[in-house]
Design an enzyme around this catalytic site. Structure first.
Site, PDB file in Angstrom:
ATOM      1  N   HIS A  82       0.851  -1.197   0.000  1.00 49.29           N
ATOM      2  CA  HIS A  82       0.000   0.000   0.000  1.00 49.29           C
ATOM      3  C   HIS A  82       0.884   1.242   0.000  1.00 49.29           C
ATOM      4  O   HIS A  82       1.853   1.331   0.748  1.00 49.29           O
ATOM      5  CB  HIS A  82      -0.912   0.014   1.224  1.00 49.29           C
ATOM      6  CG  HIS A  82      -1.668   1.304   1.381  1.00 49.29           C
ATOM      7  ND1 HIS A  82      -1.506   2.135   2.469  1.00 49.29           N
ATOM      8  CD2 HIS A  82      -2.571   1.910   0.577  1.00 49.29           C
ATOM      9  CE1 HIS A  82      -2.283   3.186   2.338  1.00 49.29           C
ATOM     10  NE2 HIS A  82      -2.948   3.078   1.201  1.00 49.29           N
ATOM     11  N   SER A  83       0.555   2.186  -0.867  1.00 49.14           N
ATOM     12  CA  SER A  83       1.258   3.469  -0.937  1.00 49.14           C
ATOM     13  C   SER A  83       2.753   3.230  -1.169  1.00 49.14           C
ATOM     14  O   SER A  83       3.132   2.529  -2.109  1.00 49.14           O
ATOM     15  CB  SER A  83       0.987   4.275   0.345  1.00 49.14           C
ATOM     16  OG  SER A  83       1.512   5.563   0.251  1.00 49.14           O
ATOM     17  N   MET A  84       3.605   3.779  -0.317  1.00 54.15           N
ATOM     18  CA  MET A  84       5.049   3.635  -0.511  1.00 54.15           C
ATOM     19  C   MET A  84       5.530   2.210  -0.293  1.00 54.15           C
ATOM     20  O   MET A  84       6.648   1.861  -0.684  1.00 54.15           O
ATOM     21  CB  MET A  84       5.788   4.580   0.432  1.00 54.15           C
ATOM     22  CG  MET A  84       5.539   6.056   0.163  1.00 54.15           C
ATOM     23  SD  MET A  84       6.098   6.590  -1.462  1.00 54.15           S
ATOM     24  CE  MET A  84       7.873   6.517  -1.243  1.00 54.15           C
TER      25      MET A  84
ATOM     26  N   GLN B 251      -1.254  -0.837  -4.125  1.00 51.64           N
ATOM     27  CA  GLN B 251      -2.482  -0.071  -3.911  1.00 51.64           C
ATOM     28  C   GLN B 251      -2.124   1.395  -3.677  1.00 51.64           C
ATOM     29  O   GLN B 251      -1.462   1.728  -2.695  1.00 51.64           O
ATOM     30  CB  GLN B 251      -3.250  -0.616  -2.700  1.00 51.64           C
ATOM     31  CG  GLN B 251      -3.648  -2.082  -2.818  1.00 51.64           C
ATOM     32  CD  GLN B 251      -4.183  -2.643  -1.517  1.00 51.64           C
ATOM     33  OE1 GLN B 251      -3.820  -2.199  -0.431  1.00 51.64           O
ATOM     34  NE2 GLN B 251      -5.063  -3.624  -1.614  1.00 51.64           N
TER      35      GLN B 251
ATOM     36  N   THR C 292       0.031   3.362  -5.031  1.00 49.35           N
ATOM     37  CA  THR C 292       1.470   3.576  -4.924  1.00 49.35           C
ATOM     38  C   THR C 292       1.924   4.596  -5.963  1.00 49.35           C
ATOM     39  O   THR C 292       1.672   4.414  -7.158  1.00 49.35           O
ATOM     40  CB  THR C 292       2.230   2.259  -5.128  1.00 49.35           C
ATOM     41  OG1 THR C 292       1.880   1.346  -4.094  1.00 49.35           O
ATOM     42  CG2 THR C 292       3.725   2.483  -5.101  1.00 49.35           C
TER      43      THR C 292
END
Length: 1026
Positions: free
Chosen positions: A236-238, A263, A265
């Site tokens: 998720h993200s980073m 997700q 990212t």
């Protein structure tokens, strides 16, 4: 203050009267007391009465003009700030409602901490690894005898390892449905909720820790029968970027991961490139994926973006870089994912039930029955992801579907005698088949075989729609079996052999649609539709023959500068089932429109809802809206990614309509959404433009100080000096030179970061006017931030005056003292041994305290001076006769001298205060940009006192030295050097250019040279980040 100083000067130049006897004189005129001049007798009284009146009139006119200019400037910059706020409002608040369902745990979630090797735990004391579980499943796994498929979840910026619970809980429920024949073990990494999106120093450390976690996870399955050799990763993200960075490690084996799902990212570039380590990390990861693309074909990657609800990471950044895309990479927006069709914000993407269900279904379809692990076939992995995230045919996934099927059961023949027809049935308890004889329709149109062939070529599509009034139940029932077939060999009673056409279908929110080109199915004689049981429900089948060009219309979009005053309109008079409205010239990210669709129906009978889909052909970012019929629907049309250069396809508005209804489509430019797009794509560059305006204002204040002896106010100087032509040409030159390899090599050799304009151009997010617009927006923000900052200082000084008695203004002639030198060395030591941002923050607080104290003292001195003036005025007004004596003349001269000294001191203090407020305003922005590394250091202080790596360490030492000098300098030193410079050779050479180049005067002054050094360093920083 400016009016008081000339009066004081005239008082100082007034000659003393000779000593004589006392003479009674009439009371002095009122103007003499008001203007602060001594009373004079003689015949010059008439002249002295008229001349000041004319001067006062001129000054009044100039004052009114001067007051009008700030007022107009405030209105203008207020309008600019309002435009920025409107754009921010569009990004943060004006998006579609949340259509995601919350995921719930049926049992209490538990997180079992996995013991790491001592070496790993000692090297990464802030990080941990957990195994997710619930209820009995968690109890059974406490001994770590795992038999499932490992999946590793990586949280993102400030994310928690507990965010894995939605995936783990849904996967556990799915495993229970198949009696744990297959199940997944979900692991999660605790990154201590670090701010890695704003501080890039820990990204490499997180990547290495994840590598160690993968090796630990695989060791847990070492003695199992179906031991895995790889781990699937959900980031998720980073966390998704950290997963991609694993492949850049020298000792990492690519076969350790075969599936990566990210997700929200930001793959393309960081949201806010605040430090060198962050940008270098992105460059290393993306370059590796571009150069080693062929080596990564065994790794299947899926990137899911959140859509317009995610204002933290815009979806354009979540698409994998184009050069790295290959057959094993896929990027989609959540609004285009089948059975989700919803935009998600940055956090809800990890718990959105519709997306989590799609992900878990894909996981189970990826299992290889032989190995009981995720399949090693890259083609199958991509087929499964396309099935669940791109185009869902409303049936379960089959790796190798049967080419032909033998149909058994009851048949019903339907002769087609029109181009459009509908079939409905109620309360059917058994499955039966509808057989549509395709050739009947064509034979009714002509008796000649030749015309039959022509008509078959003209009629290019065959469309079938199947709906139920209970959409969810219908979708679930038909998801497990095929529903439409093409008959190739039939007799009069049944279809002997048929091919499954269900794979050509597409699932939409309220209907299933299949569109067949008859040219591709010339061997078919019949279409067979399987009607499912519909106990208590209604089953409706709509069929239509049509030509593709008859259902495709073109609608040119309105111009950007139409500001919504003009519109494009089209009326769809036909009553078909499908319309394709092509939006001509809609291809740039700064374009934004409002599309209004109004449906009119001939009768009031109940109809199924219409489906409107905005289809973008060059990326999977479709958005779908369901509307009742008749209705008036509003659709926002804007892009996440601009049209590629070599792509000529056009976005379309697909209207899946109801029969006997007409549709009117109106398109207008949305000014608010255009502002929102500018903020969405370029808000990260706004601080740079704000700081550049403060630079220009600071330079203008220095110029005014040495040309007139007075430092102008920040708002007035900003109006005078903030001109785009002072910045834009230099930026354009740098961007132009960036196109040459030799210049880029020189730029990189100087360790300068990549220019933002060049980066945005490579992302197709740059357009000619964007830099000018951002500069103007930055001017408005700088203006009102300066006003807000000055107002805040006044409030603090007022509070100070009520609590603490102010001190007398003192002039410090020593710029560098042993005490200040020790303070600088101490802060430099703090910066080197702990955190550079911490040292900058300390010197900033010290500077802020000193400016507030100076503000308090200036206000106190001004109040005292005004009080003495009022007292003198009252005394002179009440005196009718006064006596001029030698002693009284001497006392008057001493008072005048003291008054002049006080006025001069206050004037210098006011000028210094204006300069210090501007510098402090400038460094407020710099402190804000350095806050992420300070917060990161404070959160990890229990693990390490020294921040390593520290992006602010060397910069902090320079800023501490400069600020220590600036906070103890005054404008009087600059002016005194300016008066002494005419005797020097520099002034003799450049005297005629002093007005245009005031910085040459600063070369002889130590503190002013630091001002020049500050402006030079920060202007280089400005050019670099623009």
């Amino acid at each position: 203050m400016a009016a008081a100083l000339p009066a004081a000067a005239r008082l100082w130049r007034q000659p003393a009267r000779p000593a004589s006897r006392a003479v009674a004189l009439p009371a002095p005129p009122r103007r003499a007391c008001v203007r602060g001049e001594p009373a004079e007798g003689g015949g010059g009284g008439r002249h002295d009465t008229r001349a000041p009146l004319r001067t006062s009139a001129r000054r009044g006119a100039m004052g009114r003009a001067g007051r009008r200019l700030p007022a107009l400037a405030a209105v203008f910059y207020g309008a600019l700030a309002a435009l920025v706020l409107l754009g921010v409002r569009d990004v943060l608040f004006l998006y579609e409602e949340n259509r995601c369902s919350m995921t719930y745990m049926y049992e209490y979630p538990e997180y079992l901490k996995i013991k790491l090797p001592k070496k790993t735990a000692r090297r990464y004391p802030a990080y941990e690894l957990y195994l997710y579980g619930e209820g009995n499943y968690a109890e059974e796994n406490k001994n770590l005898l795992l038999t499932g498929i490992p999946v590793l979840f990586l949280p993102g910026n400030a994310g928690s390892y507990k965010q894995v619970r939605s995936l783990g809980s849904i996967a556990l429920r799915k495993a229970e449905d198949v009696d744990f024949k297959y199940h997944f073990n979900f692991f999660s990494v605790n990154f201590n909720e670090e701010l890695v999106a704003l501080y890039g120093g820990s990204l490499q450390q997180q990547t290495k820790f994840v590598h160690e976690c993968i090796k630990v996870i695989l060791k847990l399955y070492r003695d199992q029968e179906f031991a895995p050799t790889s781990v699937a990763i959900v980031g998720h993200s980073m966390g998704g970027l950290v997963a991609r960075a694993l492949l850049t490690l020298k000792n990492f084996k690519p076969e350790l991961i075969n599936l990566l799902i990210t997700q929200a990212t930001p793959h393309v570039a960081p949201v806010m490139p605040l430090d060198k380590y962050l940008t270098d990390f992105y460059t290393a990861v993306n370059n590796h994926w571009i150069l080693k693309a062929q080596d990564l074909r065994n790794l299947t990657t899926l990137s899911v973006a959140g859509g317009f609800r995610d204002y933290q990471v815009r979806s354009g950044l979540a698409f994998l870089p184009r050069l790295s895309q290959h057959d094993s990479a896929l990027s989609v927006v959540s609004s285009a994912v089948p059975r989700a069709w919803a935009s998600t914000d940055h956090l809800s993407i990890v718990w959105c039930k519709e997306l989590i269900l799609a992900t878990i279904r894909a996981f189970f379809d990826l299992i290889d029955e032989n190995t009981r692990q995720i399949t090693e076939d890259p083609k199958k992995r991509m087929s499964v992801l396309h099935h669940h995230f791109v185009r869902h045919p409303a049936k379960t996934f089959e790796e190798n579907p049967e080419a032909f099927t033998e149909l058994t059961g009851a048949f019903m023949w339907i002769p087609v005698k029109a181009s459009k027809w509908t079939y409905s049935v109620y309360n059917v308890s058994n499955v039966f088949f509808l057989i549509v004889f395709l050739c009947v329709f064509f034979l009714l149109m002509s008796n000649f075989f030749f015309l039959l062939r022509i008509l078959m070529e003209n009629i290019s599509h065959f469309l079938l729609q199947a709906t139920e009034n209970h959409t969810v139940m219908f979708t679930v029932k038909t998801d497990t079996s095929s529903w439409i077939y093409g008959c190739m060999n039939s007799n009069s009673s049944m279809c002997l052999e048929a091919t499954d056409l269900s794979w050509r279908a597409e699932l939409l929110p309220t209907t299933k649609v299949v569109i067949l080109k008859l040219q591709d199915y010339t061997s078919l004689s019949h279409i067979v539709i399987q009607v499912p049981p519909t106990v208590g429900n209604k089953y409706t089948l709509d069929c239509e023959f049509f030509r593709e060009d008859s259902r495709t219309v073109q609608l040119p979009v309105t111009h950007l500068f139409s500001f919504g005053l003009s519109s494009s309109k089209i009326l769809l008079n036909s009553t078909g089932l499908l319309y394709n409205v092509q939006l001509q010239h809609f291809n740039r990210i700064y374009q934004a429109f409002k599309i209004y669709i109004e449906s009119h129906c001939q009768s009031l009978k109940e109809r199924k809802p219409s489906v409107y889909r905005l289809h973008v052909p060059w990326s999977h970012e479709d958005s779908i809206i369901v509307a009742k019929v008749p209705s008036f629907t509003e659709i926002s049309a804007k892009l996440h990614i601009a049209q590629p250069q070599n792509d000529s396809r056009v976005p379309e508005l697909n209207i899946y309509s109801s029969s006997d209804c007409q549709y009117e489509v109106i398109l207008k430019t949305s000014v608010l959404q255009v502002l929102g797009q500018i903020i969405r794509f370029h808000a990260g560059a706004l601080p740079v433009y704000v700081v550049s305006n403060i630079f220009l204002t600071y330079g203008g204040q220095l110029s005014t100080l040495m040309s007139t002896g007075q430092c102008s106010d920040f708002p007035l100087e900003l109006v005078r000096t903030a001109k785009p032509y002072k910045v834009e040409p230099l930026i354009s030159i740098v961007v132009f030179l960036q196109g040459f390899n030799w210049f880029r090599e020189i730029w990189e050799s100087l360790s300068l970061p990549e220019v933002d304009a060049a980066v945005l151009s490579s992302q197709d997010a740059w357009f000619p006017l964007v830099s000018l617009i951002l500069f103007v927006f930055g001017t408005g923000i700088a203006y009102w931030s300066g006003v807000f900052f000055s107002t805040s200082l006044r409030l603090f000084s007022s509070l100070w005056l009520t609590l603490i008695r102010p001190t007398v203004l003192q002039k410090d002639n020593k710029l560098i003292t042993p005490r200040r030198l020790c303070g600088v060395l101490s802060l430099a030591l703090v910066s080197w041994t702990t955190c550079g941002a911490f040292a900058v923050f300390i010197i900033y607080l010290q500077y802020l305290f000193k400016v507030i104290k100076l503000h308090v003292n200036v206000r106190a001195e001004q109040n005292m001076l005004n009080g003495d003036s009022d007292c003198s005025k009252e005394t002179s007004q009440n005196s009718s006769i006064y006596t001029v004596k030698n002693q009284s003349s001497t006392d008057s001269t001493l008072k005048a001298t003291q008054s002049l000294s006080n006025s001069t001191t206050i004037a210098e203090a006011v000028n210094s205060l204006k300069m210090h407020v501007t510098i402090l305003n400038l460094f407020t922005w710099i402190v804000l940009l350095n806050l992420p590394s300070l917060i990161y250091w404070l959160k990890n202080l229990r693990y390490s006192v020294r921040l390593d790596p520290d992006p602010c360490r060397s910069t902090a030492i320079i800023l501490v030295c400069i600020l220590e000098i600036l906070m103890n300098s005054s404008t009087s030193e600059v002016k005194s050097r300016a008066r002494n410079l005419p005797s020097t050779s520099i002034f003799q050479v450049s005297k005629q250019h002093q007005e245009n180049d005031p910085y040459l005067i600063l070369l002889e002054n130590y503190s002013a040279s630091c001002n020049y050094l500050l402006v030079t360093i920060l202007e280089i920083w400005l050019i670099t980040f623009n």
